[in-house]
Design a protein around this motif. Structure first.
Motif, PDB file in Angstrom:
ATOM      1  N   VAL A 172       0.852  -1.188   0.000  1.00 12.47           N
ATOM      2  CA  VAL A 172       0.000   0.000   0.000  1.00 12.47           C
ATOM      3  C   VAL A 172       0.888   1.238   0.000  1.00 12.47           C
ATOM      4  O   VAL A 172       1.826   1.340   0.782  1.00 12.47           O
ATOM      5  CB  VAL A 172      -0.938  -0.008   1.218  1.00 12.47           C
ATOM      6  N   ASP A 173       0.582   2.170  -0.900  1.00  7.19           N
ATOM      7  CA  ASP A 173       1.463   3.323  -1.092  1.00  7.19           C
ATOM      8  C   ASP A 173       1.440   4.298   0.073  1.00  7.19           C
ATOM      9  O   ASP A 173       2.423   4.992   0.324  1.00  7.19           O
ATOM     10  CB  ASP A 173       1.084   4.070  -2.384  1.00  7.19           C
ATOM     11  N   ALA A 174       0.316   4.382   0.794  1.00  7.14           N
ATOM     12  CA  ALA A 174       0.232   5.325   1.912  1.00  7.14           C
ATOM     13  C   ALA A 174      -0.249   4.592   3.159  1.00  7.14           C
ATOM     14  O   ALA A 174       0.345   3.595   3.559  1.00  7.14           O
ATOM     15  CB  ALA A 174      -0.697   6.491   1.552  1.00  7.14           C
ATOM     16  N   THR A 175      -1.332   5.057   3.754  1.00  4.79           N
ATOM     17  CA  THR A 175      -1.842   4.463   4.988  1.00  4.79           C
ATOM     18  C   THR A 175      -2.449   3.086   4.729  1.00  4.79           C
ATOM     19  O   THR A 175      -3.145   2.889   3.743  1.00  4.79           O
ATOM     20  CB  THR A 175      -2.916   5.378   5.616  1.00  4.79           C
ATOM     21  N   ALA A 176      -2.167   2.157   5.615  1.00  4.09           N
ATOM     22  CA  ALA A 176      -2.726   0.807   5.485  1.00  4.09           C
ATOM     23  C   ALA A 176      -4.245   0.877   5.473  1.00  4.09           C
ATOM     24  O   ALA A 176      -4.845   1.584   6.283  1.00  4.09           O
ATOM     25  CB  ALA A 176      -2.252  -0.078   6.628  1.00  4.09           C
ATOM     26  N   PRO A 177      -4.893   0.170   4.542  1.00  6.05           N
ATOM     27  CA  PRO A 177      -6.356   0.245   4.459  1.00  6.05           C
ATOM     28  C   PRO A 177      -7.021  -0.435   5.654  1.00  6.05           C
ATOM     29  O   PRO A 177      -6.532  -1.428   6.181  1.00  6.05           O
ATOM     30  CB  PRO A 177      -6.662  -0.509   3.158  1.00  6.05           C
ATOM     31  N   VAL A 178      -8.141   0.131   6.064  1.00  9.43           N
ATOM     32  CA  VAL A 178      -8.943  -0.458   7.125  1.00  9.43           C
ATOM     33  C   VAL A 178     -10.135  -1.134   6.477  1.00  9.43           C
ATOM     34  O   VAL A 178     -10.789  -0.569   5.611  1.00  9.43           O
ATOM     35  CB  VAL A 178      -9.419   0.619   8.121  1.00  9.43           C
ATOM     36  N   PHE A 179     -10.409  -2.371   6.863  1.00  8.95           N
ATOM     37  CA  PHE A 179     -11.554  -3.092   6.338  1.00  8.95           C
ATOM     38  C   PHE A 179     -11.952  -4.158   7.344  1.00  8.95           C
ATOM     39  O   PHE A 179     -11.246  -4.387   8.342  1.00  8.95           O
ATOM     40  CB  PHE A 179     -11.250  -3.726   4.970  1.00  8.95           C
ATOM     41  N   LEU A 180     -13.078  -4.780   7.121  1.00  7.25           N
ATOM     42  CA  LEU A 180     -13.536  -5.866   7.981  1.00  7.25           C
ATOM     43  C   LEU A 180     -13.168  -7.188   7.318  1.00  7.25           C
ATOM     44  O   LEU A 180     -13.320  -7.328   6.101  1.00  7.25           O
ATOM     45  CB  LEU A 180     -15.046  -5.776   8.187  1.00  7.25           C
ATOM     46  N   PRO A 181     -12.674  -8.158   8.092  1.00  3.99           N
ATOM     47  CA  PRO A 181     -12.247  -9.421   7.493  1.00  3.99           C
ATOM     48  C   PRO A 181     -13.384 -10.113   6.762  1.00  3.99           C
ATOM     49  O   PRO A 181     -14.417 -10.420   7.354  1.00  3.99           O
ATOM     50  CB  PRO A 181     -11.758 -10.245   8.689  1.00  3.99           C
ATOM     51  N   GLY A 182     -13.201 -10.321   5.445  1.00  2.00           N
ATOM     52  CA  GLY A 182     -14.238 -10.880   4.601  1.00  2.00           C
ATOM     53  C   GLY A 182     -14.675  -9.920   3.512  1.00  2.00           C
ATOM     54  O   GLY A 182     -15.289 -10.334   2.526  1.00  2.00           O
ATOM     55  N   GLN A 183     -14.368  -8.623   3.667  1.00  7.96           N
ATOM     56  CA  GLN A 183     -14.793  -7.632   2.681  1.00  7.96           C
ATOM     57  C   GLN A 183     -13.923  -7.672   1.421  1.00  7.96           C
ATOM     58  O   GLN A 183     -12.892  -8.338   1.371  1.00  7.96           O
ATOM     59  CB  GLN A 183     -14.770  -6.231   3.286  1.00  7.96           C
ATOM     60  N   TYR A 184     -14.369  -6.932   0.396  1.00  4.69           N
ATOM     61  CA  TYR A 184     -13.668  -6.914  -0.888  1.00  4.69           C
ATOM     62  C   TYR A 184     -13.417  -5.492  -1.358  1.00  4.69           C
ATOM     63  O   TYR A 184     -13.912  -4.517  -0.766  1.00  4.69           O
ATOM     64  CB  TYR A 184     -14.463  -7.684  -1.950  1.00  4.69           C
ATOM     65  N   VAL A 185     -12.612  -5.366  -2.406  1.00  6.80           N
ATOM     66  CA  VAL A 185     -12.350  -4.083  -3.054  1.00  6.80           C
ATOM     67  C   VAL A 185     -12.537  -4.236  -4.560  1.00  6.80           C
ATOM     68  O   VAL A 185     -12.526  -5.354  -5.090  1.00  6.80           O
ATOM     69  CB  VAL A 185     -10.924  -3.562  -2.794  1.00  6.80           C
ATOM     70  N   ASN A 186     -12.694  -3.115  -5.229  1.00  6.88           N
ATOM     71  CA  ASN A 186     -12.666  -3.078  -6.685  1.00  6.88           C
ATOM     72  C   ASN A 186     -11.256  -2.673  -7.118  1.00  6.88           C
ATOM     73  O   ASN A 186     -10.741  -1.648  -6.673  1.00  6.88           O
ATOM     74  CB  ASN A 186     -13.680  -2.071  -7.227  1.00  6.88           C
ATOM     75  N   SER A 240     -13.638  -7.254  -8.860  1.00  3.33           N
ATOM     76  CA  SER A 240     -13.858  -7.267  -7.414  1.00  3.33           C
ATOM     77  C   SER A 240     -13.239  -8.512  -6.799  1.00  3.33           C
ATOM     78  O   SER A 240     -13.509  -9.629  -7.250  1.00  3.33           O
ATOM     79  CB  SER A 240     -15.363  -7.243  -7.117  1.00  3.33           C
ATOM     80  N   TYR A 241     -12.423  -8.310  -5.752  1.00  2.00           N
ATOM     81  CA  TYR A 241     -11.749  -9.426  -5.086  1.00  2.00           C
ATOM     82  C   TYR A 241     -11.748  -9.218  -3.577  1.00  2.00           C
ATOM     83  O   TYR A 241     -11.534  -8.099  -3.082  1.00  2.00           O
ATOM     84  CB  TYR A 241     -10.303  -9.562  -5.570  1.00  2.00           C
ATOM     85  N   SER A 242     -11.968 -10.311  -2.843  1.00  2.00           N
ATOM     86  CA  SER A 242     -11.918 -10.271  -1.384  1.00  2.00           C
ATOM     87  C   SER A 242     -10.479 -10.258  -0.904  1.00  2.00           C
ATOM     88  O   SER A 242      -9.613 -10.935  -1.471  1.00  2.00           O
ATOM     89  CB  SER A 242     -12.636 -11.489  -0.797  1.00  2.00           C
ATOM     90  N   PHE A 243     -10.231  -9.514   0.158  1.00  3.05           N
ATOM     91  CA  PHE A 243      -8.917  -9.557   0.805  1.00  3.05           C
ATOM     92  C   PHE A 243      -8.669 -10.962   1.351  1.00  3.05           C
ATOM     93  O   PHE A 243      -9.548 -11.556   1.980  1.00  3.05           O
ATOM     94  CB  PHE A 243      -8.863  -8.584   1.982  1.00  3.05           C
ATOM     95  N   SER A 244      -7.485 -11.486   1.137  1.00  2.00           N
ATOM     96  CA  SER A 244      -7.100 -12.726   1.812  1.00  2.00           C
ATOM     97  C   SER A 244      -6.162 -12.434   2.984  1.00  2.00           C
ATOM     98  O   SER A 244      -5.807 -13.339   3.735  1.00  2.00           O
ATOM     99  CB  SER A 244      -6.431 -13.707   0.839  1.00  2.00           C
ATOM    100  N   SER A 245      -5.765 -11.180   3.120  1.00  8.02           N
ATOM    101  CA  SER A 245      -4.920 -10.741   4.231  1.00  8.02           C
ATOM    102  C   SER A 245      -5.780 -10.085   5.301  1.00  8.02           C
ATOM    103  O   SER A 245      -6.957  -9.774   5.067  1.00  8.02           O
ATOM    104  CB  SER A 245      -3.854  -9.763   3.730  1.00  8.02           C
ATOM    105  N   ALA A 246      -5.193  -9.869   6.464  1.00  4.57           N
ATOM    106  CA  ALA A 246      -5.926  -9.283   7.583  1.00  4.57           C
ATOM    107  C   ALA A 246      -5.917  -7.760   7.494  1.00  4.57           C
ATOM    108  O   ALA A 246      -5.053  -7.172   6.839  1.00  4.57           O
ATOM    109  CB  ALA A 246      -5.313  -9.746   8.898  1.00  4.57           C
ATOM    110  N   MET A 294     -10.287 -13.897   7.726  1.00  2.58           N
ATOM    111  CA  MET A 294     -10.981 -14.143   8.997  1.00  2.58           C
ATOM    112  C   MET A 294     -10.127 -14.984   9.938  1.00  2.58           C
ATOM    113  O   MET A 294     -10.043 -14.709  11.142  1.00  2.58           O
ATOM    114  CB  MET A 294     -12.310 -14.841   8.743  1.00  2.58           C
ATOM    115  N   LEU A 295      -9.493 -16.022   9.398  1.00  7.27           N
ATOM    116  CA  LEU A 295      -8.680 -16.900  10.235  1.00  7.27           C
ATOM    117  C   LEU A 295      -7.490 -16.164  10.833  1.00  7.27           C
ATOM    118  O   LEU A 295      -7.118 -16.409  11.993  1.00  7.27           O
ATOM    119  CB  LEU A 295      -8.200 -18.107   9.423  1.00  7.27           C
TER     120      LEU A 295
END
Length: 342
Positions: free
Chosen positions: A129-143, A154-160, A224-225
């Motif tokens: 990530v180029d700047a601030t680490a993104p905040v999201f809920l485990p299970g959510q996705y981004v475009n 659209s893909y779900s985060f596999s990282s925490a 999530m894990l």
């Protein structure tokens, strides 16, 4: 002075995170972040600001009238944001769209750090990530905008959440817009992301969990894990990971690592191909152990292609099983995930 992070989940799938200072009401914190949550009186009288708190602890005080928020509503998690003072990080479902609150998706830039091919089935894409680490809920996705195409996928985060390095598990589709780009992607390439999005995310863990993953629908469960491992969760978690072919089984080593870190986590892999030598063949519904359903006192999370989601829902109906909570997300290639709670 401490502060808390509050996730505002809107009906259109957009999630915005706000910082709530100690003793500050959610409505005031949202306005400070230029998010116009529904309101009228702001004094606990009209009930216009009523939302649902899905997780976290908070204080509502006693400066509101029963017509605005009844005791029964309060007991089901409804809150008045004009009175709600968080006492921990919280997640709030807002019963309107983000645009009606004069807000929208967040955008952030990233740089490719690794592209790892898993057979002909999937690609692990790792980004800095180029700047601030993104905040999201485990299970959510981004475009993710696909460079040079004018399109996004659209893909779900596999990282925490909260990491400066984020990852995704992407199905390899012959001729697909993202798949073609990934074939030549190099470390240092830039990608623009928008989000987080989606109502498929890990809620407060209060009972055993059953995770059902189909193909690259494994991705949100890895996120999530990791969160469960970091919080030292002691709840029982069983994951069933179903794929079509042996070659589609990817990141099983990550599941094995979580089995070592989480004392009450177990998993099973299932392959549908009748010609496979895998010890468990068929569909995930054929390999759900009775104790994983815990007589219905279980929270079920399901992420996979539409036929799998429909089959699992039918399985529960046929078996007469009604889980305490049932969250599912359907996904198809090149389509935005569709999240539901049942």
């Amino acid at each position: 002075m401490s502060s808390f992070t509050v996730a505002l989940n809107f009906e259109d799938g957009v999630t915005r995170f706000i910082d709530c200072k100690a003793g500050e009401k959610v409505l005031d914190a949202a306005f400070r972040a230029k998010i116009n949550l529904p309101m009228d009186c702001s004094d606990g009288v009209c009930g216009t600001c009523k939302c649902r708190a899905e997780s976290g602890s908070y204080d509502l005080g006693d400066d509101y009238i029963d017509d605005a928020l009844t005791e029964d509503e309060k007991n089901t998690g409804l809150v008045l944001t004009c009175q709600m003072v968080p006492q921990s990080d919280c997640v709030i479902a807002v019963p309107t769209t983000s645009t009606s609150c004069k807000t929208g998706q967040s955008s952030f830039g990233t740089t490719v750090s690794k592209v790892e091919l898993h057979n002909d089935a999937a690609v692990v894409l790792e980004l800095d990530v180029d700047a601030t680490a993104p905040v999201f809920l485990p299970g959510q996705y981004v475009n993710i905008g696909v460079p040079g195409s004018g399109q996004h996928r659209s893909y779900s985060f596999s990282s925490a959440p909260g990491e400066s390095k984020i990852s995704f598990l992407i199905k390899k589709i012959p001729g697909g817009v993202m798949s073609r780009w990934l074939e030549t992607a190099q470390p240092g390439d830039k990608l623009d992301l928008q989000g987080p999005l989606g109502s498929f995310y890990l809620r407060n863990v209060q009972r055993p969990l059953l995770f059902l993953a189909g193909g690259t629908g494994l991705a949100p469960f890895l996120s999530m894990l990791e969160v469960l491992a970091r919080t030292n969760s002691q709840q029982k978690v069983h994951l069933i990971y179903g794929v079509t072919r042996d070659l589609d089984l990817v990141q099983v080593d990550a599941l094995e690592a979580y089995a070592a870190r989480l004392p009450n986590f177990t998993y099973a892999t299932v392959v549908a191909d009748a010609a496979s030598n895998h010890p468990r063949k068929g569909w995930v519904t054929q390999h759900v152990p009775a104790n994983a359903l815990n007589d219905g006192d279980v929270d079920v999370y399901l992420c996979g292609p539409p036929p799998m989601v429909d089959a699992v829902r039918k399985y529960f109906d046929d078996e007469g099983v009604k889980p305490s909570s049932f969250y599912y997300e359907k996904f198809t290639p090149n389509a935005v995930p569709e999240a539901k709670a049942a």
